[in-house]
Each structure stands twice: as C-alpha cells, then as structure tokens.
Design a protein around this motif. Structure first.
Motif, PDB file in Angstrom:
ATOM      1  N   VAL A  39       0.867  -1.183   0.000  1.00 39.94           N
ATOM      2  CA  VAL A  39       0.000   0.000   0.000  1.00 39.94           C
ATOM      3  C   VAL A  39       0.903   1.232   0.000  1.00 39.94           C
ATOM      4  CG1 VAL A  39      -1.857   1.242   1.158  1.00 39.94           C
ATOM      5  CG2 VAL A  39      -1.745  -1.257   1.316  1.00 39.94           C
ATOM      6  N   ASP A  43      -1.817   5.331  -3.040  1.00 39.78           N
ATOM      7  CA  ASP A  43      -3.051   4.544  -2.984  1.00 39.78           C
ATOM      8  C   ASP A  43      -4.048   5.188  -2.027  1.00 39.78           C
ATOM      9  OD1 ASP A  43      -2.099   2.482  -4.717  1.00 39.78           O
ATOM     10  OD2 ASP A  43      -1.009   1.586  -3.043  1.00 39.78           O
ATOM     11  N   GLY A  61      -4.778  -0.140  -5.759  1.00 43.32           N
ATOM     12  CA  GLY A  61      -3.528  -0.862  -5.599  1.00 43.32           C
ATOM     13  C   GLY A  61      -2.648  -0.784  -6.829  1.00 43.32           C
ATOM     14  N   HIS A  95      -5.035  -4.851  -5.274  1.00 42.05           N
ATOM     15  CA  HIS A  95      -5.564  -5.244  -3.969  1.00 42.05           C
ATOM     16  C   HIS A  95      -6.767  -6.161  -4.166  1.00 42.05           C
ATOM     17  CE1 HIS A  95      -3.439  -1.479  -2.230  1.00 42.05           C
ATOM     18  NE2 HIS A  95      -2.613  -2.457  -2.528  1.00 42.05           N
ATOM     19  N   LEU A 302      -6.684  -9.460   3.112  1.00 41.60           N
ATOM     20  CA  LEU A 302      -7.533  -8.585   2.295  1.00 41.60           C
ATOM     21  C   LEU A 302      -8.683  -8.011   3.117  1.00 41.60           C
ATOM     22  CD1 LEU A 302      -7.711  -7.568  -0.627  1.00 41.60           C
ATOM     23  CD2 LEU A 302      -9.288  -9.443  -1.098  1.00 41.60           C
ATOM     24  N   SER A 305      -8.006  -4.694   4.904  1.00 42.76           N
ATOM     25  CA  SER A 305      -7.415  -3.658   4.050  1.00 42.76           C
ATOM     26  C   SER A 305      -7.646  -2.245   4.567  1.00 42.76           C
ATOM     27  CB  SER A 305      -7.960  -3.780   2.625  1.00 42.76           C
ATOM     28  OG  SER A 305      -7.559  -4.992   2.029  1.00 42.76           O
ATOM     29  N   ILE A 322      -0.459  -5.991   1.792  1.00 44.24           N
ATOM     30  CA  ILE A 322      -1.682  -6.802   1.830  1.00 44.24           C
ATOM     31  C   ILE A 322      -1.390  -8.130   1.148  1.00 44.24           C
ATOM     32  CG2 ILE A 322      -4.043  -7.010   0.950  1.00 44.24           C
ATOM     33  CD1 ILE A 322      -4.255  -3.954   1.135  1.00 44.24           C
TER      34      ILE A 322
END
Length: 324
Positions: A39, A43, A61, A95, A302, A305, A322
């Motif tokens: 990240v 982002d 992402g 992501h 995930l 996140s 992630i």
C-alpha cells in the motif's frame, strides 16, 4: 474472486471487500494471482480523491508480486512483479486475489526477493529511476542531495545514486533507521531542523562551497527553496511532490545566472508496461543485493485492508503489505 473496492472517494472506511467476476486473459493480457501487494501513500490519496484520472468504481492498488496463472504459455507459472500509473486508477488494481495486466507489463520477479519484498519495490524505485537517472542523469563523482531520504522514494534514490558512484547527502526530519537500506549508502546526513543552519549552507560546507550537481526533492513545496539553494552552478533539481504548498517563489535572475534546471517526474505517467521495462533494468541489482527494498513493517489480509490503508495514512515506518 475477492477484491477490495471503492465506489466513492473518502477516508479508508469507504473501502470494502466484494466478490467480483474473475478477470480473463484475452487480447494480449495475462492474469496474475496476487501473492502480495503493498500500500503506497498514493493509494491512500487515490481513495481520498486526489488523483483526478481515477475512474470509479475501482479496485485500488499499484504495486504487486505474484504468479501468472493465465496468458501466454511461456509466462504461465512465472513469478512476476509490477506497478503502473494506470493500475488502480483507470484499470482495476492489485488489492485483489487476481489482477489482469497486458502481457507487456509482465516482468520476472528477482528470485532473491520474497513476494512481500518484491511488492514493496514498484512505485518507489520506478519514480526514483525516472527522476535520478532518466531526467537528471546523476553520474559518477557527482554529489546528489536527497530530500526525504528516510522514505521509500528517497531511500531508492540514495541506492541508485550510490550504485553509479555518486556521493549521497541525505536530508530528512530523522535519519534512516539502521535497518533501512539508505543508511548504508548515504555519505552525509542533514537534519531538517528550523534551529539548524540552512540546508543550502550545510550542503555548500560539505562540498567545499560548490553545492550539489543534483537535488532529488521527494518532499517538495516547503522544501523547494532549500533544494534550489543547495544546487551548484548548472545543477539539476528533480521534483516529484508538493507538501504544504503548491506554489513557490523563484528568483529568476539567480536561476538563469546559475543556469539551473528543474525536472518533474510523475510515476502516474508511466503505465504498467513502461514500468515493467524499468523493473527489468532494476532486477539484476536486486538479484545481487546491490538494491534492497524498505523493510516490510506490517502485513494484512484482504479483509483487513481498511486497517492497512489507515496504517499508511498514519505514516507507519517501513512498508505495509496486503496478502490477498
């Protein structure tokens, strides 16, 4: 597949995980199973609405590392890494469990890096290379001053400049930690401190009154006057950001008498294919250990996140990754 999504701009709490159709490898595209995706501050800015080219709804992402699971036979099963100014902005990003990219955006991941480490390289090193090598052409025996040397981009610039034989002077609020790659390659460090002598004065003291041939300002805005003051005659300034203010005053008479140059470097203008070409140039130096990414500080699933994005928004030292 599961993917992180946002359909409106705002704080990290606008992010949510959704089940979406799997991407398909067609028309010169491949599909990558994402093993790790860092990240970046960009982002977070993207989700906040600071990137005017973003098209909603979107999977965010930019950076990724994973394994090709569909596409040309010679690529299937290959470990890859990547980034791009289109991924996560105009194209669905990394992501997510799966990512669709052009075949031309595939670049083999260095075997010396784990998926986590490889996912922490993209944006930082691509824009560092774009500014320091392609724009400013930093060369052996030159001096480069790196504003923001303790950050991801600044640390990448320091390593790249050191590798070509340049002297590196780092500038930041705090020195790079002992475990940060930049700590091993900077020759001098100047602390950003209102109580200390002016940065330009310190740079000239360290260079025998000459100043630096190149300044890479990974902060920008509030640091631009100091960056310009640090340059030698015919010096080159690279700017990639603007913190605190978008506008600065420049003494134009001084500027042209000193024959200075200013370059802008924007990683958002390099799509995934253009970024892959640069990662291919960088890969051998990661294989040998000459280049190292910032240490990965935190890992998130995930479903976590939002917390990952908040950690970056809170300026967590090191990289946040992630694992879809």
């Amino acid at each position: 597949m599961r993917a992180l999504r946002f359909d409106r701009f705002g704080n990290p709490d606008v992010l949510y995980v959704a089940d979406v159709p799997d991407p398909v490898a067609t028309d010169g595209h491949a599909v990558v199973a994402v093993k790790a995706a860092s990240v970046n501050p960009s982002d977070v800015k993207n989700v906040a609405g600071a990137m005017e080219w973003t098209i909603l709804p979107r999977v965010p992402g930019r950076d990724f590392a994973g394994v090709v699971v569909a596409g040309p036979p010679e690529w299937v099963g290959v470990d890859v890494w990547g980034t791009g100014g289109d991924i996560g902005f105009t194209l669905d990003g990394s992501h997510a469990e799966l990512l669709r990219v052009p075949v031309s955006a595939l670049a083999g991941k260095p075997k010396s890096l784990s998926f986590d480490e490889a996912s922490a390289v993209g944006v930082n090193f691509v824009v560092a290379w774009r500014g320091a090598v392609e724009a400013a052409a930093v060369a052996k025996s030159e001096t480069i001053v790196v504003f923001g040397v303790s950050g991801g981009v600044g640390g990448a610039v320091a390593q790249i400049a050191h590798s070509v034989g340049a002297r590196v002077i780092g500038v930041d609020l705090v020195a790079p930690s002992a475990t940060a790659p930049a700590a091993a390659v900077i020759d001098d460090f100047i602390r950003l401190d209102p109580e200390a002598p002016a940065i330009g004065t310190e740079v000239r003291r360290l260079t025998g009154g000459k100043g630096a041939e190149v300044v890479y300002d990974a902060v920008g805005g509030v640091t631009t006057p100091a960056a310009l003051d640090s340059l030698a005659r015919r010096g080159r300034l690279v700017v990639i950001s603007a913190v605190g203010t978008r506008t600065v005053e420049i003494d134009l008479v001084d500027f042209y008498h000193r024959e200075l140059s200013i370059f802008g470097a924007d990683s958002g203008k390099l799509d995934a294919s253009a970024s892959a070409a640069r990662l291919a140039l960088l890969a051998p130096r990661f294989e040998t250990g000459a280049f190292r990414p910032l240490p990965v500080a935190r890992h998130f699933e995930l479903a976590q996140s939002e917390r990952a994005y908040q950690a970056v928004a809170n300026h967590t030292p090191g990289r946040v990754v992630i694992r879809p």
